[in-house]
Write an enzyme that holds these catalytic residues in place. Structure first.
Site, PDB file in Angstrom:
ATOM      1  N   SER A 248       0.831  -1.202   0.000  1.00 19.97           N
ATOM      2  CA  SER A 248       0.000   0.000   0.000  1.00 19.97           C
ATOM      3  C   SER A 248       0.865   1.252   0.000  1.00 19.97           C
ATOM      4  O   SER A 248       1.976   1.260   0.551  1.00 19.97           O
ATOM      5  CB  SER A 248      -0.904   0.008   1.240  1.00 19.97           C
ATOM      6  OG  SER A 248      -1.528   1.253   1.423  1.00 19.97           O
TER       7      SER A 248
ATOM      8  N   TYR B  76      -2.342  -0.285  10.080  1.00 22.00           N
ATOM      9  CA  TYR B  76      -2.515  -0.845   8.733  1.00 22.00           C
ATOM     10  C   TYR B  76      -1.231  -0.677   7.926  1.00 22.00           C
ATOM     11  O   TYR B  76      -0.730  -1.626   7.316  1.00 22.00           O
ATOM     12  CB  TYR B  76      -3.682  -0.157   8.030  1.00 22.00           C
ATOM     13  CG  TYR B  76      -3.772  -0.478   6.559  1.00 22.00           C
ATOM     14  CD1 TYR B  76      -4.128  -1.745   6.117  1.00 22.00           C
ATOM     15  CD2 TYR B  76      -3.482   0.495   5.593  1.00 22.00           C
ATOM     16  CE1 TYR B  76      -4.200  -2.044   4.775  1.00 22.00           C
ATOM     17  CE2 TYR B  76      -3.561   0.204   4.243  1.00 22.00           C
ATOM     18  CZ  TYR B  76      -3.916  -1.065   3.835  1.00 22.00           C
ATOM     19  OH  TYR B  76      -3.983  -1.359   2.498  1.00 22.00           O
TER      20      TYR B  76
END
Length: 329
Positions: free
Chosen positions: A128, A153
């Site tokens: 990501s 995350y």
């Protein structure tokens, strides 16, 4: 390409990738746990599309289940693995940290072990743009330091990259990590801003705009993302030793539009496509969020010829058209 295992096949990217590969005549083994992070009926509707192909085989399975994943690898013997299963969402990680550990760390370990024990030829996995965290240098390049994550995350995604590096080093498994930049489009995730903005505008409700709208995102249309993944599937990193260096079979790429857009401008384009002006509620920057993302994609363009082709205007039109059709509004 042989048998391709795609985890997160009922998810946004996994669905579009599976659909494209099936259209190309490939055989897909899909895995998804169909969790309720967002509307399960949307995931099931995506699967219904995939079930139209006889080359699609599906297992409802959580990648955090060590024994079941080991059994799946042993029985299916995939040639290629594309790991898109993960607990997504920056804000959700502030309140549900253990789900990120289970899926993104434990689950990814199980995928790596499955690849190790069944001789998988290439593992492609989702990272990501969140890994760039508090970095201020723009655009983000894969050579930048990424040791300042601002959400759990992001930390788990960076951990995935390090774990993959270790398995490439120890066991020679070719691994390719993909740092996705704000993916949008039809069949998207309802927790993403563009999706929730569309729903609120059509329902006559105000939209919440964080950091008072002073944010820029490298919005990337789903078809461009899928094209980038497919270009990389058969381009596995090589284990090469030269006189001065040893190169592991390990690569990381940014996949983005290489053209960040101001959030307020993005909303104006969305308003034009919907045909309704939004009522805006301006709020401070939320914990875990960053002000700007911008992908340097020179490596990907050089190695594969990748070039994003979908403008924000066109991409949002496609999304709004799908949204009206799917939800009958």
């Amino acid at each position: 390409m042989g048998k391709i295992l795609i985890t997160g096949a009922a998810g946004f990217i996994g669905f579009h990738l599976s659909q494209k590969l099936l259209a190309n005549g490939e055989s897909i083994i899909g895995v998804d746990n169909l969790n309720n992070y967002y509307d399960v009926s949307l995931k099931q509707a995506r699967l219904e599309q995939l079930f139209n192909s006889s080359n699609f085989q599906f297992f409802e399975l959580d990648i955090a289940n060590r024994d079941k994943i080991a059994e799946l690898f042993a029985n299916c013997q995939p040639n290629l693995v594309i790991n898109l299963a993960a607990q997504a969402g920056v804000r959700h990680s502030l309140t549900h940290p253990h789900t990120y550990v289970d899926s993104n760390l434990v689950g990814f370990t199980n995928i790596l072990e499955g690849c190790r024990h069944t001789g998988v030829e290439h593992l492609v996995y989702a990272s990501s743009s969140s890994v760039y965290g508090a970095n201020t240098k723009i655009p983000f390049t894969v050579s930048d330091r990424v040791d300042c994550p601002v959400s759990l995350y992001a930390a788990t995604k960076r951990a995935n990259e390090l774990m993959a590096y270790t398995y490439s080093h120890l066991y020679g498994i070719p691994t390719t990590g993909l740092r996705f930049f704000t993916v949008y489009g039809p069949w998207g995730r309802p927790d993403m801003a563009y999706f929730s903005f569309t729903r609120s505008i059509l329902d006559g409700k105000p939209i919440k705009i964080f950091n008072h709208g002073n944010m820029r995102r490298d919005f990337t249309y789903i078809d461009d993302i899928v094209e980038g993944i497919i270009l990389l599937i058969n381009k596995k990193p090589q284990n090469i030793s030269t006189e001065n260096n040893k190169y592991l079979p390990y690569k990381i790429y940014n996949i983005g539009n290489n053209q960040p857009v101001n959030l307020i401008d993005f909303i104006e384009i969305l308003e034009e496509q919907i045909g309704i002006k939004a009522t805006k509620e301006l709020l401070p920057l939320q914990a875990g969020e960053v002000e700007e993302t911008y992908a340097d994609i020179d490596d990907l363009m050089r190695d594969t010829g990748f070039k994003p082709n979908t403008s924000i205007d066109v991409g949002l039109k496609y999304f709004v058209d799908w949204y009206r059709s799917y939800f009958c509004v």
